[in-house]
Each structure stands twice: as C-alpha cells, then as structure tokens.
Write an enzyme that holds these catalytic residues in place. Structure first.
Site, PDB file in Angstrom:
ATOM      1  CD  GLU A 238     -29.679   7.867  54.360  1.00  0.00           C
ATOM      2  OE1 GLU A 238     -30.318   7.930  54.679  1.00  0.00           O
ATOM      3  OE2 GLU A 238     -28.091   7.963  55.238  1.00  0.00           O
TER       4      GLU A 238
ATOM      5  CB  ALA B 156     -52.172  29.575  70.778  1.00  0.00           C
TER       6      ALA B 156
ATOM      7  CB  VAL C 118     -44.184  26.109  81.309  1.00  0.00           C
ATOM      8  CG1 VAL C 118     -43.139  25.012  80.944  1.00  0.00           C
ATOM      9  CG2 VAL C 118     -44.432  25.465  83.004  1.00  0.00           C
TER      10      VAL C 118
END
Lengths: 377, 377
Positions: free
Chosen positions: A54, A160, A286
């Site tokens: 805005e 990757a 992980v």
C-alpha cells in the site's frame, strides 16, 4: 459494495502480490485507481524490511503527482492494510495521510498484531469494503498464515541435485553439482532469510560456511543466523563458527524434532529481529524430517543435467511407502514464475499443493506408462 | 564464396533445423533467398517420413509463387542435400527440378548413402559452396552422426520421476507419478519412434503395454516395436505380447550389453523400415547400462512435484563414484526448447554435453554451497 469492475482491479492487485518473494512477510499487492478508472499506481511487497504494498503504491503517486486529491480514489489491497508498527510503519497511517477515500481489500489479516486495520480506517471515515476476491487473496498466503498459526518461522527448502536426484557422488564429492548461476540464485535467497539450517552431520562432513555472499564473492552486509540441527557436536574450528561461542552468529538446536527446532528458532533474535524465515539446505535426513511433518512452505529445486547413478538421494525416508501418500507440491507463481533456467540447470519453485489431486486406484490402469492422457478417469 | 550475409542466412537455416524433433533422421533447416535478399521460403525437417527441409522450402515457394524463376535464388541448407532415395526422394532432384541456381550448405552429410549431393548438383551446373558455418551446422547433429558411425539406432531416454528422483514408491506403486500432460507428451514421442524398450524385469513387474496412443486414448496407426531387454522370461500373457509369438510386434533381446542390443535392433525391420530410433523407458538398471556406456543421445526428464523419500532412483549404478566422472548433459534447443511445463510437471529436454565444463579441484572451495558465483574460477 464491490462489483465486477472491483474484482478485475483486485485481480491486478493479486497479480502484483505474486511478484514478491515469500518469506517472513505475506505477499501483498495494491492498486490505486482514480474515480474515472485510471490506474494511478501499483505496488507490491518486496519482502521483510521493504515498504508494504500500500505504501509503495501511495509513495509512487506522491512522487509522480504530488498533492493529488485522492478522496475519490480507491485503493485495492489483496490483504487488509496493517495497523501495527513492525519493521515498517502501519499502512493505515499511510492511507489516512494520503487522504484515500475508499479501500477495498481481499483477505483479512490473520495475525493479532497487524489485523484491525479496517476498523481503524472506518473510524477515520474511510469507506472500507472487505472480502473482495477473498478466497483468491487468502490462497496467496495460505502457508504463511499456517506458519503464523503454528508460531514458527516460514520454511524454505533448497534442493540442489543431479538429474537422478542425488546430492553427492558415491565418494561424497558434491562441489559443484549445480551451476554457477544456481549458486548465485541461492545466495540471493541467503541474503534475505533470517536463518540458515543444516543437519549436524552435514555440518561435520561438508564443513560449510553458510554465509550469504554478493555476486562478486564478498560477504553481504546481512548474514543469516547459522543453525545446526541435531546432536552431533560441532568442532571448535568448523567454518560456520570459526572458534566463536554459540550465540555469536550461530546456534545448535540439539533436537531431532523439526517443529521444536523451528519454534526455538522463532524465539531467537538475530540482527535485532526475531527469526521469521529459515532456509534449510540439507542434508537428506534433516530435509526428510521437515517433509515428513509437512513443515516445508516453499521449495527451490535446482536440477543439474548430470547423471550420477549412485550417492545419497536429496530427501531421505519420510515414512511414505505408497504413491498416494507422497507429499505433493505445485508450481509457485510467486517471484517471477515457477521455472528458472540457470545456466544448464533448471530451478523449479514450488509450494505445497494443499488441494492437489491425489489419484485413487481407479486412476491406475495396468499400463506403466501407456495409458491415455485422460484427466477425467 | 560465402560472405557475412551468407552466414546470417545460414544461421536462419540452423534455427529452422532446431525446430524439428531428433530421431532417426538428422535435424536440417533450409532457407531460400531471392537475389534481392528477400526470404522466399523456410523449411525444416519434421522427422522420419516427412519432407526433407530443402523440399519443404521448395514446395512452399512452388505453392505460393508457382513457376517463379529461381535461377538467381540461393538455397541455404544446414546439411548437404541428400542424393539418395530413402523414405523420401533425393533433395538433389528437388533442387534441380526447381531450377535453383546456387546452393550453400553447412555440414557434409556423414552417411555413405546420402552424401555426394554436392557433386551431383555441381555436375548439373549448380553453383555449390560447402562449409558455411560448418562447425555450427555439424554440431546440430553430433550425436546423430555418432549413432550412424556406431551402426545403431538413435537413443532417446524417458525419465519420469518424483522431485527426489524416484520412479516408484517403496511398495512399487508408480501410477501415476507424472501428470496427464506428461503422459500425453510421452505418447507423442512413442508415436514417432520405431521401437520402445524396457528391461525384462520392468516388463515382468509392471506389465506395461508399451503402445502409442492418441490423446483420445485410442491406438495410433503406427505402433513402435515393443522390445524387452534382458534374460528374465516374458510371460505368455504379458500385455506387451498378448499371446503373440516373438517377432509379431515384439522382440526380446536376451543380452545385458546395450550396444549389442542396439545393433541387433538396427537389423530388425518393423512396419517396413529398419529400426533407427529407439525410446528407452526403464527401469533403472537398463537405463544405467545405456548411461554407463554413453549411449544416450537424448533425454526427456519429466519431474513431478512430489516427494517420496524412498523407492528406486530413476537411474541405477553407472560405475561413477566421483562427481567429476558424472555423465553430463546440456539443454537441447531442438523441438521448441529445452523446458516444457506439463501441468504440474516440468520436462527438461537434454542432449549430451560433449564439451561440458568439468570442474577441476581448484573449482572447489570447502563451502558446500557458499562459494561466490564465480564462473571464471
């Protein structure tokens, strides 16, 4: 009341919103329209620390047409204008001081701190209409809102990998699977996140620095908090700490529970702000923990055009044994589109496909790859 | 003699060549230019069974300007015009009967049957210049020429995998990992190849039909020869044979040597032609055999946006243990570009990167993913 013309203009605000990057803050777009229908300005939020959409639109019109009377103008916002002081001043203030007469917005702000902007504006005599294209506007930030509800940072995952989905060769070599342009893109992301996280095993084996660099190779001014997750001790001279004690630019989260790790991260202040956006770079165990618990809000998957045939896969066991239980994602139109060509690599930008079509058994004729392309069956 | 203008026009022929699909025939482009420089027609070869590029261009001009005098015109061809009768009549005939005065071409035709077109044209008084942008023109069909030299069909590989490189879930379910649009694209390829090959293990476990279908699900008129490679016996009622004896639409190549399998395939006639283009669809062990021996000329890799975390990888062991020995590919500009978005999937089109940059050890700082994006080091 909002009419079809209002919806068309709100759609332009939605499109503007998707130009921004995902992360700590929601994607927001704003379009300022004069009474005669002229589009006066368009704004979108460019990520934490930048102007809100805005304010960006209102700043533009103030620059190009200083002093313009906006009392007949309408501001279309994909999200309810905020009323709180965060890293940016409240949008309600900007709207009031610009003298905008009418505000239409799409989705309500789901956060207790920022919401209530509509009430503030109405109290000051602004004509406010809520819920224009509400569902489309809400969907833009579905996962961001969920991270807010769960009281945790927004999670971006970096994959990757080779064409056959491997992150290293059998002997552990992985430098470099991806192209220079892919690594440059990764650094662009590292420069805007609050924290970067790898497993304690990856930290020990690969000894990464986890720094954010500029294209010329020098360190960027902002550096993400470097986080190691897991119980394997980090050596004194690991590159990501360089002898510094824990808390000085790095932390270790001694847990295997990803939600616990995220919630603890969310309580840490780094460079004067709480951690609200974390990039997870691996390794496969992980990543698997975050995928298994559906805690991945955004993926950048870099695919390099090489075949390894052996070596670890990018994502380890997530407890899925059958195809219908796979974690599904969808192309993310945010930040310039879902597919990037980065030298020889292709980078696909994905978001969770909350409502993705999951084929049932009637979808599955016996031909492995020979069925007609019939979307209805 | 060829000048710079000739090279610019030849470049247009090269661009036209890349519009075509790879396979049994080389990619060829042709541009017909009037003496005043007007481009009269452009043609490219659309795959085996279609007009050659030269004939396509000449047919176009004959249609739009019947009877035009072409004695002052020049035809630029990326490949030496053929002089042999294959599935199409010789290009030399088309050029002579059109009365084209001058022909410039890029690469010599490497095949004994088709080459010699330049000699034929010169004998008929056509002004012929060879070797314009020769290197660029030769590179278009590098792998096709190699398949010719090796006396084997051109090999296209199909990889259909999850984001983490898996072709099935842990329980073997694989229908459907990829999107309807990806499967439709696969059928487009199946409709133009001569033979389709899977491993005998895949044939037994998945029991595929290996048919080519039209978008409405019906069988296409042309069906590829269905080939099973390996020693595991194929059951009588396997879908790909349906009780028919070997030789009736299907064959089994009882070998584990991919070059031997290809050479035997090249000796088989199917639908009145020798097998010159084969599509290999899996599984991971068969694919590995072809990758290991560098017999993959083209890849279509379909990547679906889902995570499995377990299940077989798309490509099995290829004997590569370290990153510098990986098989490297590069984006293939042929047939409309290297990247296709197919519903939620991304399909990457690749060709072998014969001259791809292989990083040496000086490229590899210790930071796993944190090095500067320096292309020069």
């Amino acid at each position: 009341m909002a009419d079809q013309l209002d919806e068309t203009r709100m759609r332009a605000a939605v499109e503007a919103a998707y130009r921004g990057p995902r992360g700590a803050n929601p994607l927001v777009g704003a379009v300022l329209v004069a009474a005669d229908g002229t589009v006066l300005a368009v704004g979108h939020h460019r990520g934490a620390g930048n102007l809100h959409a805005e304010r960006e639109a209102l700043t533009r019109i103030a620059r190009t047409s200083p002093g313009m009377d906006l009392s007949d103008a309408t501001l279309y916002c994909s999200l309810e204008p905020c009323r709180h002081h965060g890293r940016q001043p409240p949008c309600t203030e900007a709207i009031l001081s610009a003298g905008v007469g009418r505000v239409l917005y799409g989705a309500d702000d789901p956060t207790p701190d920022a919401s209530g902007g509509a009430t503030v504006l109405r109290a000051e005599g602004v004509d406010v209409v809520a819920g224009v294209l509400a569902e489309e506007c809400r969907r833009i930030n579905q996962r961001w809102a969920r991270a807010q509800r769960e009281g945790r940072p927004f999670v971006t995952v970096h994959l990757a990998q080779s064409l056959d989905g491997r992150i290293a060769a059998a002997d552990g070599t992985s430098q470099w699977i991806t192209s220079a342009a892919s690594r440059e893109h990764t650094h662009r992301i590292r420069r805007r996140i609050d924290a970067i996280l790898v497993g304690s095993n990856t930290a020990a084996v690969d000894d990464p620095r986890l720094t954010a660099r500029l294209p010329d190779g020098t360190l960027s001014e902002h550096q993400p908090l470097r986080c190691v997750m897991g119980r394997r001790p980090l050596s004194e001279d690991a590159r990501l700490r360089r002898g510094r004690p824990e808390g000085e630019g790095w932390v270790q989260l001694r847990t295997h529970d990803p939600l616990e790790a995220l919630q603890r991260l969310g309580e840490i202040q780094h460079e004067g702000h709480p951690v609200r956006h974390v990039l997870i770079e691996g390794g496969s165990r992980v990543l698997a923990a975050y995928f298994a618990q559906d805690l991945v809000d955004e993926i950048f998957a870099y695919q390099a055009p090489l075949i390894l045939g052996a070596g670890p896969s990018s994502v380890g066991d997530i407890g899925v044994t059958t195809l219908s239980a796979a974690r599904r994602y969808a192309q993310d139109p945010a930040e310039g589109g879902a597919v990037r060509i980065l030298d020889d690599d292709v980078c696909v930008h994905l978001q969770p496909a909350e409502d993705a079509h999951v084929p049932d058994s009637s979808d599955a004729p016996a031909d492995q790859a020979g069925a007609p392309a019939d979307r209805s069956s």
